[in-house]
Design a protein around this motif. Structure first.
Motif, PDB file in Angstrom:
ATOM      1  N   ALA A 199     -68.288 -92.358 -15.175  1.00 31.37           N
ATOM      2  CA  ALA A 199     -67.697 -91.551 -14.105  1.00 31.37           C
ATOM      3  C   ALA A 199     -66.321 -91.074 -14.548  1.00 31.37           C
ATOM      4  CB  ALA A 199     -67.576 -92.361 -12.808  1.00 31.37           C
ATOM      5  N   PRO A 200     -65.993 -89.816 -14.290  1.00 33.23           N
ATOM      6  CA  PRO A 200     -64.649 -89.334 -14.636  1.00 33.23           C
ATOM      7  C   PRO A 200     -63.585 -90.023 -13.801  1.00 33.23           C
ATOM      8  CG  PRO A 200     -65.824 -87.705 -13.321  1.00 33.23           C
ATOM      9  CD  PRO A 200     -66.818 -88.767 -13.660  1.00 33.23           C
ATOM     10  N   ALA A 201     -62.398 -90.108 -14.339  1.00 36.87           N
ATOM     11  CA  ALA A 201     -61.291 -90.749 -13.621  1.00 36.87           C
ATOM     12  C   ALA A 201     -60.988 -90.007 -12.323  1.00 36.87           C
ATOM     13  CB  ALA A 201     -60.049 -90.791 -14.501  1.00 36.87           C
ATOM     14  N   GLN A 202     -60.774 -90.779 -11.262  1.00 33.34           N
ATOM     15  CA  GLN A 202     -60.455 -90.193  -9.957  1.00 33.34           C
ATOM     16  C   GLN A 202     -59.475 -91.101  -9.224  1.00 33.34           C
ATOM     17  OE1 GLN A 202     -63.796 -89.749  -7.347  1.00 33.34           O
ATOM     18  NE2 GLN A 202     -62.673 -88.545  -5.836  1.00 33.34           N
ATOM     19  N   ILE A 203     -58.384 -90.530  -8.743  1.00 34.97           N
ATOM     20  CA  ILE A 203     -57.403 -91.300  -7.973  1.00 34.97           C
ATOM     21  C   ILE A 203     -57.918 -91.426  -6.539  1.00 34.97           C
ATOM     22  CG2 ILE A 203     -55.048 -91.332  -7.060  1.00 34.97           C
ATOM     23  CD1 ILE A 203     -54.176 -89.900  -9.616  1.00 34.97           C
ATOM     24  N   VAL A 204     -58.071 -92.653  -6.075  1.00 39.03           N
ATOM     25  CA  VAL A 204     -58.634 -92.895  -4.744  1.00 39.03           C
ATOM     26  C   VAL A 204     -57.576 -93.319  -3.734  1.00 39.03           C
ATOM     27  CG1 VAL A 204     -60.919 -93.435  -5.640  1.00 39.03           C
ATOM     28  CG2 VAL A 204     -59.255 -95.271  -5.411  1.00 39.03           C
ATOM     29  N   GLY A 233     -62.899 -87.351 -17.874  1.00 41.39           N
ATOM     30  CA  GLY A 233     -62.114 -86.488 -17.009  1.00 41.39           C
ATOM     31  C   GLY A 233     -60.781 -87.106 -16.646  1.00 41.39           C
ATOM     32  N   SER A 234     -59.989 -86.350 -15.899  1.00 40.79           N
ATOM     33  CA  SER A 234     -58.663 -86.814 -15.495  1.00 40.79           C
ATOM     34  C   SER A 234     -58.376 -86.344 -14.077  1.00 40.79           C
ATOM     35  CB  SER A 234     -57.589 -86.293 -16.458  1.00 40.79           C
ATOM     36  OG  SER A 234     -57.563 -84.872 -16.464  1.00 40.79           O
ATOM     37  N   ASP A 235     -57.376 -86.968 -13.472  1.00 46.24           N
ATOM     38  CA  ASP A 235     -56.987 -86.643 -12.105  1.00 46.24           C
ATOM     39  C   ASP A 235     -55.504 -86.948 -11.968  1.00 46.24           C
ATOM     40  OD1 ASP A 235     -57.219 -85.824  -9.496  1.00 46.24           O
ATOM     41  OD2 ASP A 235     -58.076 -87.693  -8.749  1.00 46.24           O
TER      42      ASP A 235
END
Length: 300
Positions: free
Chosen positions: A155-160, A233-235
C-alpha cells in the motif's frame, strides 16, 4: 503398443491429490502432469490482482467435467475460497462457491488455465493460495499445486492523522501517523523548509502497517509539514502553529474584533445603499404611473 499402467506421480510444483493418488492413463506420459504458478504475487490495497495458474495433463482431449478449486492457507485441507465447474466441453465455469463474492476465474479450464482474479484487495488477503483441478471420467485425476502462491499486499504511504499536542509549560509537539506497506518513512520540515531530523524521538511502529513520529518542542511559529513515503507512493500534511502570550493574545483578539467590526460596517453601508437604490426606483415608477393617469384625465 501402448500399455495400460498405474502411475504415481509427483512434481516440484504440485502433486496428485489425496494421500495415495493414482491416475490411470494410457501411453507413456510420465511427465505430462504439471502445474505452473509463480512463487509470489504482489497486489496493492484496493486494487485487483490475478493469481496465475496453468496446468498440463496427459490426455489429448478431455470432454468431461472439470472442477476448479482454490484454497487459502494450506494445500489439500486449506479453506476453499473459490470453486467452479465446467461441463460438457463448455468454455465457461459455473461458480459453486465464491467467498465474499470477490473472486472470478479469468482463465479457461479447457485451455488448461485456472488463473483467478481477486478484487478489492485488503491487508487481510495476504496469504498463500493453492489451485487444484479435477478431471472427471474413467481416466480422470485430481492435481493440486503444493507450493502455493504467496500473495504480498502493498500500500502506498498515506497520512491518517496529524495533530498538535500539549501547550502551556510543557510546550507543544506535533504527532504524525502514517499507514502503508512497507512501513512508510516519516520526516518533518519546519517553518523555513528545513529538515527536522533530530527534533523528537525515533519513529515508532504502532501496529502492523502503521507508524508514527512525534515532533517535540515546537518553538517557532509557522507551518510544519509531515512527509510519509515508501516504495509505492508518498503523502504529506501540514499543521500551523501560532504562539500567543497573555498580552499578545489580547492584542490579537482586539485586532480580530476591529477587523470584524469594519467588515460589519461595510456590510451595513452596502445593504443601506442597496435599499436606497431600490426605494428610489420604486418612487420613480410610482411617479410615472401618476403622470400617466393625469394625462389620461386631461384627454377626457
Amino acid at each position: 503398443m501402448n500399455a495400460l499402467f498405474i502411475l504415481l506421480y509427483t512434481h516440484f510444483a504440485g502433486c496428485l491429490a489425496d494421500d495415495i493418488s493414482l491416475a490411470e492413463m494410457t501411453g507413456s506420459h510420465a511427465d505430462s502432469w504439471s502445474m505452473k504458478v509463480p512463487s509470489e504475487v504482489t497486489a496493492l490495497v484496493g486494487h485487483s490482482v490475478v493469481l496465475p495458474c496453468t496446468f498440463t495433463h496427459p490426455y489429448r482431449h478431455h470432454h468431461g467435467t472439470i472442477l476448479v478449486t482454490w484454497r487459502l492457507g494450506r494445500t489439500f485441507n486449506g479453506t476453499v475460497v473459490f470453486q467452479c465447474s465446467s461441463h460438457n466441453s463448455s468454455d465457461g465455469c459455473e461458480p459453486l462457491l465464491n467467498q465474499g463474492h470477490r473472486y472470478q476465474l479469468v482463465g479457461n479450464p479447457r485451455a488448461r488455465d485456472l488463473s483467478l482474479r481477486l478484487d478489492n484487495v485488503t491487508f487481510q488477503d495476504a496469504n498463500k493460495y493453492f489451485c487444484r483441478v479435477e478431471l472427471s471420467g474413467p481416466l480422470g485425476a485430481k492435481f493440486e499445486n503444493k507450493m502455493g502462491i504467496q500473495l504480498l499486499v502493498a500500500a502506498p504511504a498515506q497520512i491518517v492523522d496529524l495533530s498538535v499536542l500539549g501547550g502551556g509549560a510543557a510546550g507543544y509537539s506535533a504527532l504524525c501517523r502514517a499507514e502503508g506497506e512497507p512501513l512508510p518513512s516519516i520526516s518533518w520540515t519546519g517553518p523555513h523548509g528545513d529538515q527536522l531530523e533530530e527534533a523528537g524521538p525515533p519513529q515508532l511502529t504502532l501496529r502492523q502497517h502503521q507508524t508514527t513520529r512525534r515532533l517535540q518542542n515546537l518553538s517557532q511559529d509557522g507551518r510544519y509539514t509531515c512527509m510519509a513515503s515508501n516504495a509505492y507512493g508518498s503523502d504529506r500534511a501540514t499543521v500551523y502553529l501560532v504562539h500567543h502570550t497573555h498580552g499578545g493574545g489580547s492584542s490579537a483578539l482586539l485586532l480580530m474584533w476591529i477587523s470584524l467590526g469594519v467588515k460589519f460596517v461595510i456590510f451595513l453601508l452596502l445593504l443601506g445603499a442597496l435599499v436606497w437604490l431600490q426605494s428610489r426606483d420604486n418612487t420613480k415608477h410610482e411617479s410615472s404611473i401618476r403622470l400617466q393617469q393625469s394625462s389620461s384625465y386631461e384627454n377626457i
